[in-house]
Every structure is written in structure tokens, then in C-alpha cells.
Design an enzyme around this catalytic site. Structure first.
Site, mmCIF file in Angstrom:
data_model
loop_
_atom_site.group_PDB
_atom_site.id
_atom_site.type_symbol
_atom_site.label_atom_id
_atom_site.label_comp_id
_atom_site.label_asym_id
_atom_site.label_seq_id
_atom_site.Cartn_x
_atom_site.Cartn_y
_atom_site.Cartn_z
ATOM 1 N NE ARG A 9 -23.728 -10.085 -72.177
ATOM 2 C CZ ARG A 9 -23.901 -10.659 -71.005
ATOM 3 N NH1 ARG A 9 -23.641 -11.952 -70.852
ATOM 4 N NH2 ARG A 9 -24.339 -9.969 -69.981
ATOM 5 C CG HIS A 10 -21.496 -5.515 -73.286
ATOM 6 N ND1 HIS A 10 -21.099 -5.809 -71.997
ATOM 7 C CD2 HIS A 10 -22.847 -5.619 -73.286
ATOM 8 C CE1 HIS A 10 -22.157 -6.069 -71.250
ATOM 9 N NE2 HIS A 10 -23.239 -5.967 -72.008
ATOM 10 N NE ARG A 54 -24.168 -2.974 -70.837
ATOM 11 C CZ ARG A 54 -25.171 -2.176 -70.511
ATOM 12 N NH1 ARG A 54 -24.919 -0.942 -70.061
ATOM 13 N NH2 ARG A 54 -26.426 -2.582 -70.603
ATOM 14 C CD GLU A 77 -29.579 -6.612 -72.260
ATOM 15 O OE1 GLU A 77 -30.499 -6.981 -73.007
ATOM 16 O OE2 GLU A 77 -28.616 -7.341 -71.969
ATOM 17 C CG HIS A 145 -26.517 -4.637 -74.858
ATOM 18 N ND1 HIS A 145 -25.676 -4.096 -73.919
ATOM 19 C CD2 HIS A 145 -26.664 -3.687 -75.829
ATOM 20 C CE1 HIS A 145 -25.343 -2.854 -74.284
ATOM 21 N NE2 HIS A 145 -25.931 -2.590 -75.438
#
Length: 193
Positions: A9-10, A54, A77, A145
Site C-alpha cells: 500500500r502506498h 501516490r 483504488e 491501494h
């Protein structure tokens, strides 16, 4: 031939609202966490991300000498439509039944102008299948995401949508999934190196 997926996850955006397709930047100031993450991941893995900054910037921060694949828009996302960049409380005041159904019984319920959980799963599953097929037997670091990672946990563990949504996925965490002849198997979920 087994392919291992390392779903990252970013970095955090610090937004306190629903952030889907909006291109908010990640806070990548925690360089020690990024180094631990990069060191934990396989050195010979390929690295790919969604096309949102991101995820792209987080992938760049942990890439090291790894080969980078082109960004994949289908790894984005959840598309929150009219709920984008709004808080739960704001949407709940206008459309309480729909927002509760979306999060409590995810499936076919759609935010206005957005996508349902099933649509997210179909989109992300197709993108991940394409990456696996194009890179047989290679380890893949997929930077993305919360929702995108949950789709693969749901798939690997044969969970209901509601069960998948019960997982916590922290920023800069790793969830690993092995895909081979015996099917999909999860290892660590939400591991913070």
C-alpha cells in the site's frame, strides 16, 4: 510455476475522506520505513504500480535496482464517484442507506458515478491476471491501494466481500500472495517491515 505477489500500500496521504481516483500525493518523509520496506522485498522482483502519483512515487521510493514495469491504470483504488474526497459523515447526511450498504454489504451497491465492489474486483483481478501471465514465475511487487489489495485477499482466501473488508491494510504495509498450480495462497497480510 509459482508467482509471488507482494502487494504494497502506498505512503499516507493524510486525507480524512474517501480518496479513490483523486491524485493526492503520498507523504514519503519516513525514509527509514521506506528503506525497511525496500530491504524486505525480493531484490530480483519486478515492480509495478497504479498510475496514481501516490502509488507511482511510493514505487519509485522503494524500487532500488529492481526492474520497473509500466504503470497500470486498472490497479487504481475504488472509484468513489460523487463520494470522492468527501467524509462518511457528509455522505451519510445525504444518502445514509446507500453508504451503509456500500461499506457493510459490499457487492453491487454503487456510489453515484462510481463503481461497485464487484466492479472493482473484476477490474483489478483482470489487471493482476495480465501481470501474472506476462511475467510467469517472477516475483511481482504491486504498489497500490487499500481496495486493490483487498480484492486479492478476497480472491486468495475465498472470502465474502464483507469478510475481505474486515482486513486492515496500513500504509507502507506488505501483503503477500503466492499463485501457483495449487491455487492462490496468502502469506503475511498487512505486514509492516
Amino acid at each position: 510455476m509459482t508467482t509471488r505477489l507482494f502487494l504494497v500500500r502506498h505512503g499516507p496521504t493524510h486525507a480524512k475522506c474517501m480518496v479513490g481516483w483523486s491524485d493526492l500525493p503520498a507523504d514519503l518523509s519516513d525514509t527509514s520505513a521506506l528503506k525497511r520496506l525496500s530491504d524486505y522485498l525480493p531484490a530480483d522482483a519486478l515492480i509495478v504500480s497504479s498510475d496514481l502519483s501516490r502509488a507511482v512515487d511510493t514505487a519509485s521510493a522503494i524500487q532500488g535496482s529492481r526492474q520497473r514495469l509500466p504503470h497500470v491504470a486498472a490497479l487504481r483504488e475504488i472509484h468513489f464517484g460523487a463520494w470522492e474526497l468527501r467524509t462518511w459523515a457528509e455522505v451519510d447526511a445525504e444518502d445514509p442507506d446507500r453508504i451503509r450498504a456500500y461499506w457493510e454489504t459490499p457487492g453491487d451497491v454503487t456510489p453515484p458515478g462510481g463503481e461497485s465492489w464487484h466492479q472493482v474486483c473484476d477490474r483489478v483481478n483482470a489487471a493482476v491476471d495480465g501481470l501474472i501471465n506476462a511475467n510467469q514465475g517472477r516475483d511481482l511487487i504491486v504498489v497500490g491501494h487499500f481496495g486493490q489489495i483487498l480484492t486479492q485477499i478476497q480472491r486468495a482466501e475465498l472470502l465474502t466481500s464483507a469478510e475481505a473488508f474486515s482486513h486492515r491494510i496500513d500504509n507502507l504495509s506488505v501483503t503477500d500472495v503466492a499463485v501457483g498450480r495449487d491455487g492462490w495462497k496468502t502469506g503475511a497480510i498487512n505486514h509492516l517491515p
